[in-house]
Design a protein around this motif. Structure first.
Motif, short mmCIF file in Angstrom:
data_model
loop_
_atom_site.label_atom_id
_atom_site.label_comp_id
_atom_site.label_asym_id
_atom_site.label_seq_id
_atom_site.Cartn_x
_atom_site.Cartn_y
_atom_site.Cartn_z
N HIS A 26 0.84 -1.03 -0.19
CA HIS A 26 -0.03 0.27 0.46
C HIS A 26 0.89 1.16 -0.08
O HIS A 26 0.08 2.66 -0.18
N ASP A 28 2.76 3.73 -2.12
CA ASP A 28 2.59 4.71 -2.67
C ASP A 28 3.60 5.35 -3.06
O ASP A 28 4.38 6.28 -1.60
N LYS A 31 4.34 11.03 -7.03
CA LYS A 31 4.80 11.18 -8.88
C LYS A 31 4.45 12.93 -8.95
O LYS A 31 4.13 13.61 -8.14
N SER A 180 4.51 5.74 5.12
CA SER A 180 3.13 4.68 4.58
C SER A 180 1.89 5.18 4.71
O SER A 180 1.55 4.79 3.70
#
Length: 330
Positions: A26, A28, A31, A180
């Motif tokens: 989980h 990610d 970006k 996280s």
């Protein structure tokens, strides 16, 4: 009566950690979104505005001198000892060791090198960008100022922007960047912001930096954190290459160990020989050359042959019993 052992708080913490999944799915990777690009551009513009304000000796430089003449370390001398210890949270060596130890444990726990690689990339960017700006503008600090009211630029200094402040933003902010969960990211962002703010104010209190140095240090550290998603593909490729090198090294090591292992010699089969053979031939594991080729049977497998006649050797002196000579005895 059987009683269960009472668990301490440390036991409960380790029990909770043992239930954590390996390589969490989980988490990610951030970006470079459009919102982040806009925020990066605005922060970069603010960076340039601070540098321009110092170069033209604007009101920001006058504020620097006013704070310097106020001498906070003399106004609140009772907290001087605390500030001396607190400013260590912005020094690159101790903070890098502490954060690297925590991220190294996370890397081992989650079976990934991304936390350590992200820390290394951020510190490398910090050294390049902040170091180049320091030596490029060459501003002198408050303790070495020469002309009252001047910006003290290009005089061989190295304090603009503040390295302590930028290092505090990057080192503690990387924990929030690698969080996280969104909740952990919010809490760690707040903690890192307060810590870096306190480090910057501590340098102003001690008189080692101008106020504008601290402002530019905050912005410089924030720029590095905002630019990290651009380096995520590089971090992923580096992690894959490191794991490939590790696998090759393990395979080469196992192959070398197998090649250097001693090879056991085939067992030597010794053919038993009859006891009446020569001793030299009996000690030799190979059959003698004078034996006829073909299978040879052992003595126990041979058919016994009874010899004909008497086995005693003949004697000329003796006479058979019942003869005349046998009665003549002395």
């Amino acid at each position: 009566m059987r009683t269960e052992p009472k668990l301490t708080r440390l036991d409960r913490v380790f029990a909770r950690l043992d239930r954590e999944p390996e390589r969490p799915a989980h988490i990610d990777v951030p970006k470079m979104s459009r919102h982040r690009i806009v925020l990066f551009a605005a922060t970069l513009a603010f960076y340039g505005a601070i540098v321009w304000a110092v170069i033209i000796t604007s009101w920001l430089v006058r504020l620097d001198w006013q704070v310097m003449f106020f001498r906070p370390y003399q106004q609140w001398s009772e907290i001087h000892w605390f500030v001396d210890y607190y400013v260590v949270l912005g020094q690159r060596g101790p903070t890098a060791v502490m954060v690297a130890a925590w991220l190294g444990w996370r890397s081992w726990r989650q079976h990934t090198l991304r936390p350590l690689l992200a820390l290394g990339v951020s510190l490398l960017l910090l050294n390049i960008t902040v170091g180049a700006a320091k030596y490029g503008m060459g501003r002198l600090g408050p303790h070495y100022a020469t002309v009252i009211g001047s910006n003290e630029m290009w005089r061989g200094g190295d304090i603009f922007p503040s390295g302590h402040t930028a290092n505090g933003v990057v080192t503690w902010g990387i924990l929030a960047y690698l969080a996280s969960t969104p909740r952990a990211r919010r809490w760690l962002s707040a903690v890192s912001a307060v810590t870096s703010l306190g480090v910057g104010m501590a340098t102003v209190y001690l008189g080692t930096h101008w106020l504008s140095d601290v402002l530019l240090g905050w912005v410089a550290g924030l720029l590095i954190l905002l630019a990290l998603p651009w380096f995520e593909p590089l971090i992923a490729r580096s992690e894959t290459r490191i794991f490939d090198l590790r696998d090759r090294w393990r395979a080469r090591r196992s192959g070398t160990a197998a090649a250097t292992a001693p090879v056991s010699a085939p067992p030597v089969v010794v053919t038993p020989l009859p006891p009446d053979r020569d001793d030299v031939a009996a000690r030799s594991p190979r059959a003698p050359v004078y034996l006829a080729p073909g299978p040879h049977t052992a003595r126990s497998e041979r058919t016994p042959i009874t010899p004909a006649g008497s086995r005693r050797p003949p004697h000329t002196e003796r006479h058979p019993r019942g003869s005349a000579s046998s009665s003549a005895r002395p």
